[in-house]
Design a protein around this motif. Structure first.
Motif, short mmCIF file in Angstrom:
data_model
loop_
_atom_site.label_atom_id
_atom_site.label_comp_id
_atom_site.label_asym_id
_atom_site.label_seq_id
_atom_site.Cartn_x
_atom_site.Cartn_y
_atom_site.Cartn_z
N GLY B 117 98.78 73.22 22.20
CA GLY B 117 98.63 74.21 21.14
C GLY B 117 99.83 74.26 20.21
O GLY B 117 99.68 74.55 19.02
N GLN B 118 101.02 73.99 20.75
CA GLN B 118 102.22 73.99 19.91
C GLN B 118 102.17 72.84 18.91
O GLN B 118 102.51 73.00 17.74
CB GLN B 118 103.47 73.86 20.79
N GLU B 120 99.44 71.42 17.86
CA GLU B 120 98.36 71.66 16.91
C GLU B 120 98.73 72.73 15.89
O GLU B 120 98.42 72.60 14.71
CB GLU B 120 97.07 72.03 17.66
N ALA B 121 99.40 73.78 16.36
CA ALA B 121 99.82 74.83 15.42
C ALA B 121 100.77 74.25 14.39
O ALA B 121 100.65 74.53 13.19
CB ALA B 121 100.47 75.99 16.17
N ALA B 122 101.71 73.42 14.86
CA ALA B 122 102.67 72.83 13.92
C ALA B 122 101.96 71.91 12.94
O ALA B 122 102.24 71.95 11.74
CB ALA B 122 103.74 72.05 14.69
N ALA B 123 101.03 71.13 13.43
CA ALA B 123 100.29 70.21 12.54
C ALA B 123 99.46 71.01 11.55
O ALA B 123 99.44 70.70 10.35
CB ALA B 123 99.40 69.29 13.36
N ALA B 124 98.81 72.08 12.04
CA ALA B 124 97.96 72.88 11.15
C ALA B 124 98.79 73.51 10.03
O ALA B 124 98.28 73.74 8.93
CB ALA B 124 97.23 73.96 11.94
N LEU B 125 100.06 73.81 10.30
CA LEU B 125 100.91 74.42 9.29
C LEU B 125 101.53 73.38 8.36
O LEU B 125 102.28 73.73 7.46
CB LEU B 125 102.02 75.24 9.96
N GLY B 126 101.24 72.12 8.61
CA GLY B 126 101.68 71.08 7.69
C GLY B 126 103.04 70.49 7.98
O GLY B 126 103.57 69.74 7.16
N PHE B 127 103.61 70.79 9.14
CA PHE B 127 104.89 70.16 9.48
C PHE B 127 104.68 68.65 9.63
O PHE B 127 103.66 68.21 10.15
CB PHE B 127 105.43 70.69 10.82
N ILE B 136 110.04 72.29 16.48
CA ILE B 136 109.14 73.03 17.37
C ILE B 136 109.21 72.53 18.81
O ILE B 136 109.37 73.33 19.74
CB ILE B 136 107.67 72.93 16.86
N GLN B 140 112.06 73.71 22.69
CA GLN B 140 111.39 74.18 23.90
C GLN B 140 111.65 73.22 25.07
O GLN B 140 111.78 73.65 26.21
CB GLN B 140 109.88 74.31 23.65
N VAL B 219 105.68 81.59 26.29
CA VAL B 219 104.48 82.33 26.74
C VAL B 219 103.30 81.39 26.94
O VAL B 219 103.22 80.34 26.35
CB VAL B 219 104.08 83.43 25.73
#
Ligand code: ATP
Ligand code: MG
Lengths: 254, 219
Positions: B117-118, B120-127, B136, B140, B219
């Motif tokens: 998910g990390q 995917e979230a980063a990719a979805a935000l265009g990083f 990101i 971690q 989390v």
């Protein structure tokens, strides 16, 4: 003009045809709810539009730009990398599990992409972020970390994070499914406010009452096909298809 | 039993400790970055990269470090009839290559434990891919691998004693020599205390790092 056009998408995982000739479009300011039983392909559809999966054939057009089309030989042809990236920035995605960045504060979760991806100054990004967090009722949480927030608060931050890039269209994949029932209301309220502000959205949800209430169009998917799509009262009160009827019946019985 | 000249003994043991610390730090200089390269190779989708790396990790982690030290020191001469570098340099190379294998597996474990998910979230935000990794994922990973890295660092402090097998004048080598000439265990006791002190500081360093990174939870 349509913000999103999906035409005849086919997608298989091995010999499992997960999406079978899916077509629909989303106009500017429209809210589309996608409902359907588990495994019907709702998430896969969103993942294809958000470039996490590739389609086998069909066409996806985002805000007038063709992301993927199918050539004469039937092969899916994607746009080049730069174009795909540009299109990705026009769409936002809210996940079921929030997927906030745990090592960033709430504020930084929202500002990081505007700064690193759009090149905004820290100050501009902070202004935008604080406005969004305020709308979400979370300004006083700006300096906290995700683990310190409730699920509902985390999801509101993730909506703010997606909105901070000013997407043309926002996708939600079961935004309330990971939440305790008493927390779903606060997320639905936020989505409703976005709808009132004419945000274009596609929402995969199991919240039927909410879908009926907030959506301009409802799509019912089952087994990889769109069984029925139409106005909420049409689909919910007068379903044309037996499968839709069965599904809604099961749902209303809980 | 010869009388021990304590000041002389201590000063030579401090010299030995300095050599041990040199081995320790130079090994880290080689193995920390090399481990990252190996981890990337180990996770590569390309078999022609992944398989050789896996073989390398198997050999480095599956055979005694002492054997590897001997191999690196004597190998060049016995096999090719050429002199390798001096014993200290060969020790550093052997340690560096060996520890890189262990670090590679720790890095890999850390990287693979970051939720998809990390990504995917980063990719979805265009990083971009590198933004995603450095902004990101890596922070971690560092938090996750800090405890196992602490273990590995402490083991390395003690493993430096293995360099005596190719006669590098590190702490244990000096203790051994002094002990046999003085017929006394005192040099061993002193060496033990020195290792303990070094590892005390390593442990404190890692405690500090863990506290520094405790401002968030994954989390
Ligand atoms: N990465 C994958 N590899 C193989 N099969 C997959 C993959 N992802 C999804 N599937 C399959 O695709 C089908 C549709 O799954 P999808 O997650 O899109 O359904 P869904 O409608 O979102 O269901 P739910 O309501 O449970 O979230 C399922 O049969 C699932 O097993
Ligand atoms: Mg799903």
């Amino acid at each position: 003009m349509a913000i999103l056009e999906v035409k005849n998408i086919l997608k298989a995982f091995g010999d499992n045809n997960v999406l079978n000739d899916i077509s629909f479009s989303v106009g500017a300011g429209e809210v589309v709810a996608i409902i359907g039983p588990s495994g019907s392909g709702k998430s896969t559809l969103l993942r294809c539009i958000n470039q996490f999966e590739t389609i086998d054939s069909g066409e996806i057009i985002i805000d007038g730009d063709t992301m993927v089309h199918t050539d004469e030989s039937g092969c899916a042809v994607y746009a080049d990398k730069a174009a795909l990236r540009r299109m990705r920035l026009k769409i936002g995605l809210v996940f079921q599990n929030f997927n906030l960045f745990p090592h960033f504060s709430v504020l930084r979760n929202v500002t990081e992409a505007p700064v690193s991806v759009l090149g905004l100054s820290k100050r501009e990004a902070t202004d935008i972020a604080m406005k969004l967090l305020k709308k979400m009722g979370l300004e006083e949480k700006a300096s906290q970390y995700p683990y310190q927030l409730s699920g509902g608060q985390q999801q509101r931050v993730s909506i703010a994070r997606a909105m901070a890039l000013s997407p043309k269209i926002l996708f939600f994949d079961e935004p309330t499914s990971a939440l305790d029932p008493e927390l779903t209301g606060e997320i639905l309220k936020v989505i409703r406010a976005l709808a009132e502000a004419k945000m274009t959205m596609v929402i995969v949800t199991h919240e039927m009452l909410f879908a009926r209430d907030v959506a301009d169009k409802v799509i019912f998917m089952d087994d990889g096909v769109i069984v029925e799509q139409g106005l909420p009262n049409q689909v919910f009160d007068n379903p044309k298809e037996e499968r839709t009827r069965q599904f809604l019946l099961r749902y209303s019985q809980g | 039993m010869n009388r021990i000249n304590l000041p002389l003994l201590l000063s030579s043991m401090v010299d030995g400790m300095v050599v041990s610390l040199e081995i320790f730090f130079l090994t880290l200089v080689i193995s920390l970055p090399l481990g990252l390269v190996l981890a990337a190779g180990r996770m590569s989708k390309i078999k022609m990269i992944r398989w050789p790396v896996q073989l390398y990790l198997l050999i480095m982690r599956g055979t005694p470090l002492m054997l590897q030290l001997l191999f690196f020191f004597y190998g060049p001469y016995y096999i090719f009839g050429i002199r390798g570098a001096d014993r200290f340099t060969m020790a550093i190379i052997a340690f560096g290559l060996n520890y890189a294998a262990y670090f590679a597996e720790i890095y890999r474990g850390g990287i693979e434990s970051v939720a998809t998910g990390q990504h995917e979230a980063a990719a979805a935000l265009g990083f971009t891919r590198s933004q995603k990794f450095f902004k990101i994922i890596l922070p971690q990973v560092i938090k996750k691998i800090t405890p196992p890295m602490g273990n590995e660092f402490m083991t390395l402090v003690k493993d430096t004693a293995l360099a005596r097998i190719i006669a590098v004048a590190e702490l244990f080598h000096i203790a051994e020599t002094a002990a046999s000439s003085a017929v006394s265990v005192i040099p061993f006791v002193i060496a033990g205390i020195f290792y303990l002190v070094m590892n005390f500081f390593v442990g404190q360093g890692f405690l500090y790092a863990e506290r520094k990174l405790s401002y968030y939870k994954i989390v």
